[in-house]
Structures are given as C-alpha cells and as structure tokens.
Design a protein around this motif. Structure first.
Motif, PDB file in Angstrom:
ATOM      1  N   UNK A 114       0.806  -1.216   0.000  1.00 16.97           N
ATOM      2  CA  UNK A 114       0.000   0.000   0.000  1.00 16.97           C
ATOM      3  C   UNK A 114       0.838   1.263   0.000  1.00 16.97           C
ATOM      4  N   UNK A 115       0.548   2.153   0.964  1.00 16.14           N
ATOM      5  CA  UNK A 115       1.250   3.440   1.005  1.00 16.14           C
ATOM      6  C   UNK A 115       2.687   3.275   1.486  1.00 16.14           C
ATOM      7  N   UNK A 116       3.098   2.050   1.840  1.00 14.85           N
ATOM      8  CA  UNK A 116       4.496   1.762   2.131  1.00 14.85           C
ATOM      9  C   UNK A 116       5.407   1.957   0.933  1.00 14.85           C
ATOM     10  N   UNK A 117       4.853   2.343  -0.206  1.00  8.41           N
ATOM     11  CA  UNK A 117       5.635   2.589  -1.410  1.00  8.41           C
ATOM     12  C   UNK A 117       6.428   3.893  -1.323  1.00  8.41           C
ATOM     13  N   UNK A 204      14.304  -4.798   1.952  1.00  6.24           N
ATOM     14  CA  UNK A 204      13.783  -3.565   2.531  1.00  6.24           C
ATOM     15  C   UNK A 204      12.258  -3.686   2.545  1.00  6.24           C
ATOM     16  N   UNK A 205      11.656  -3.659   3.728  1.00  2.86           N
ATOM     17  CA  UNK A 205      10.220  -3.888   3.873  1.00  2.86           C
ATOM     18  C   UNK A 205       9.552  -2.632   4.411  1.00  2.86           C
ATOM     19  N   UNK A 206       8.435  -2.220   3.806  1.00  2.00           N
ATOM     20  CA  UNK A 206       7.706  -1.064   4.311  1.00  2.00           C
ATOM     21  C   UNK A 206       6.213  -1.277   4.102  1.00  2.00           C
ATOM     22  N   UNK A 207       5.448  -1.149   5.186  1.00  2.00           N
ATOM     23  CA  UNK A 207       4.008  -1.341   5.108  1.00  2.00           C
ATOM     24  C   UNK A 207       3.418  -1.499   6.493  1.00  2.00           C
ATOM     25  N   UNK A 208       2.194  -2.028   6.588  1.00  2.00           N
ATOM     26  CA  UNK A 208       1.547  -2.200   7.890  1.00  2.00           C
ATOM     27  C   UNK A 208       2.323  -3.165   8.781  1.00  2.00           C
ATOM     28  N   UNK A 209       2.236  -3.001  10.096  1.00  2.00           N
ATOM     29  CA  UNK A 209       2.998  -3.862  11.024  1.00  2.00           C
ATOM     30  C   UNK A 209       2.766  -5.352  10.813  1.00  2.00           C
ATOM     31  N   UNK A 210       1.527  -5.767  10.541  1.00  2.00           N
ATOM     32  CA  UNK A 210       1.248  -7.196  10.344  1.00  2.00           C
ATOM     33  C   UNK A 210       2.004  -7.736   9.139  1.00  2.00           C
ATOM     34  N   UNK A 211       2.107  -6.945   8.081  1.00  2.00           N
ATOM     35  CA  UNK A 211       2.859  -7.349   6.894  1.00  2.00           C
ATOM     36  C   UNK A 211       4.344  -7.486   7.220  1.00  2.00           C
ATOM     37  N   UNK A 212       4.886  -6.520   7.960  1.00  2.00           N
ATOM     38  CA  UNK A 212       6.305  -6.553   8.322  1.00  2.00           C
ATOM     39  C   UNK A 212       6.609  -7.787   9.169  1.00  2.00           C
ATOM     40  N   UNK A 213       5.760  -8.065  10.139  1.00  2.00           N
ATOM     41  CA  UNK A 213       5.970  -9.218  11.016  1.00  2.00           C
ATOM     42  C   UNK A 213       5.958 -10.522  10.224  1.00  2.00           C
ATOM     43  N   UNK A 232      10.492  -0.717   7.905  1.00  2.00           N
ATOM     44  CA  UNK A 232       9.814   0.424   8.531  1.00  2.00           C
ATOM     45  C   UNK A 232       8.335   0.107   8.576  1.00  2.00           C
ATOM     46  N   UNK A 233       7.789   0.043   9.790  1.00  2.00           N
ATOM     47  CA  UNK A 233       6.359  -0.231   9.963  1.00  2.00           C
ATOM     48  C   UNK A 233       5.580   1.080   9.912  1.00  2.00           C
ATOM     49  N   UNK A 234       4.462   1.074   9.188  1.00  2.00           N
ATOM     50  CA  UNK A 234       3.594   2.241   9.112  1.00  2.00           C
ATOM     51  C   UNK A 234       2.377   2.000   9.997  1.00  2.00           C
ATOM     52  N   UNK A 235       2.397   2.610  11.180  1.00  2.00           N
ATOM     53  CA  UNK A 235       1.288   2.453  12.115  1.00  2.00           C
ATOM     54  C   UNK A 235       0.138   3.362  11.685  1.00  2.00           C
ATOM     55  N   UNK A 236      -1.063   2.863  11.856  1.00  2.00           N
ATOM     56  CA  UNK A 236      -2.240   3.620  11.402  1.00  2.00           C
ATOM     57  C   UNK A 236      -2.391   4.948  12.131  1.00  2.00           C
ATOM     58  N   UNK A 237      -2.770   5.964  11.382  1.00  2.00           N
ATOM     59  CA  UNK A 237      -3.050   7.270  11.999  1.00  2.00           C
ATOM     60  C   UNK A 237      -4.146   7.989  11.241  1.00  2.00           C
TER      61      UNK A 237
END
Length: 237
Positions: A114-117, A204-213, A232-237
């Motif tokens: 997603x927006x982890x791009x 290199x991983x970037x996206x929601x925490x569940x995806x990173x885990x 880098x985890x992207x926590x919801x905000x």
C-alpha cells in the motif's frame, strides 16, 4: 524560529491516495527514504491525535520539490490536509529516519504494501540519478491497479533501467479481471520467484505492522540473516 514549508498542491494520484507537494527550502538536505513530521497550520475538523503526523519524503533528494503521499481517511488531520489552500505554511521537524537508500547493497528487494511505497519512490529515483548499480526488484502489493500510486512511473523505470525489475501484485481482483500480472500476497516465496539470488539479497520492507511481522518471519525461516532485513512499519493514523 520554526522551520516552515509552503504548500504548493494537493491532488489525488490513486484511488484513496493523495499527493502533497511543498516548495523545497533553499539548502534543505535529506537522505532518500527519510521522513518529516508535518504540522498543519490549522485543523479544519477536530482530531484527537492533534495537528502533527510523520510522513516519508517520497521525492528524491535531487528533485526540486518535497513530495509526500498518504491514504485518505476521515481523520481531522487528513481532511484538513486535503482542503488547505496552496500557500499554506506547515511547521516541520526533521528529516529523521534510518530506513534509507544504501549504495553498498549489491542486490536489493524493495517490498511495499500500500502506502508503504513512499520511501521506495525516493530510493529508486535517487539510485537511478546516481547510477543504479545494484540489482533491484520492487514488489508492490495493492488491492487493484487503481489503488497503486506511481504505478506508471515504476513500470516506465523498468523499461529503461536494466538493473531494475518491477513486480506489482494485485490481491483483491475478481477472477475474471483482465489484470495480466501477479495476484499473490506479498511473501518471501513470491520474492524468491523473481530474485536472481534470494540468499544474497538485502530486503527492505515497508508497510503495515502485520505485513512486516509476517515477511520478517518468512525470511528468517528461509535462512535470511537479520542484517539482510531492514524495515519500517507504518502504524495507522
């Protein structure tokens, strides 16, 4: 004196995703992949989390503007961001962050959900501008092509850059949808299917925490060393 950025434009670049562009201050420097904390000049709607959010800088260091992208939501911050006029002044903190382009890596897998791009747009364009020497594969997972920010940019780079391969995967399409590419979820198995040397690659991983885990666990199970996994985890905000 607070550091300020001047807003120049806000536009929708994919379904549910806006791009926010600011004038770059003279002398402003950052590393590809770093982030800024941005304070809206005013909240047009209430937001219990306040007027600040942190965003990855999506533009490369050599580009003349500062570019960010974010998924829209009903938060007061996001709705204010969408409605503020060009010329609005945002206070900023940064740049910060250690999730950055590494010219020493010889084989790189960029895996974005997603927006982890956003950091990968910066890293890729910086790599191309400075002479992309690493074998680089971008895996970009989305619901569908319409939700994929900068899809055409990455597809174009894959046509012109010999060292770069682009693997978009869409995992919420109807069975009869004409999309010709990948539909699998992002995974270590998907990455291994396209990487020339999975064991010798830095991920290199970037996206929601569940995806990173999930991806980190999968890569470890395949014997990938800790030093080869950056995220880098992207926590919801």
């Amino acid at each position: 004196m607070n550091s300020m950025l001047e807003l120049t434009s806000v536009k929708e670049i994919a379904r549910g995703t806006i791009e926010v562009i600011f004038r770059k201050p003279a002398g402003f420097e950052f590393l590809a992949g770093q982030n800024l904390n941005l304070k809206v000049p005013e909240l047009l709607l209430p937001d219990p989390k306040g007027p600040r959010r942190t965003f990855t800088i999506a533009s490369a260091p050599h580009e003349p503007e500062l570019r960010f992208a974010t998924r829209l939501s009903e938060s007061g911050y996001k709705q204010s961001l969408r409605q503020l006029a060009p010329g609005s002044l945002f206070e900023y903190l940064g740049p910060n962050g250690q999730f950055v382009y590494d010219p020493e890596v010889k084989s790189a897998a960029y895996i974005a959900g997603g927006i982890g791009i956003t950091p990968f747009r910066s890293m890729l364009l910086h790599g191309v501008q400075t002479g992309l020497s690493a074998t680089t594969v971008l895996f970009y997972g989305n619901s569908d092509p319409e939700s994929s920010a900068w899809h055409e940019l990455f597809a174009g780079l894959a046509q012109t850059e010999e060292q770069f391969t682009y693997i978009p995967t869409m995992n919420n399409l109807a069975p009869d949808d004409p999309w010709p590419g990948e539909r699998r979820w992002l995974s270590a198995e998907l990455a291994a299917a396209y990487l020339p040397d999975p064991a010798g690659t830095t991920y290199f991983l970037c996206g929601p925490p569940a995806m990173i885990t999930a991806l980190t666990e999968q890569l470890r199970e395949k014997g990938i060393a800790e030093k080869q996994i950056r995220f880098e985890s992207l926590w919801g905000y």
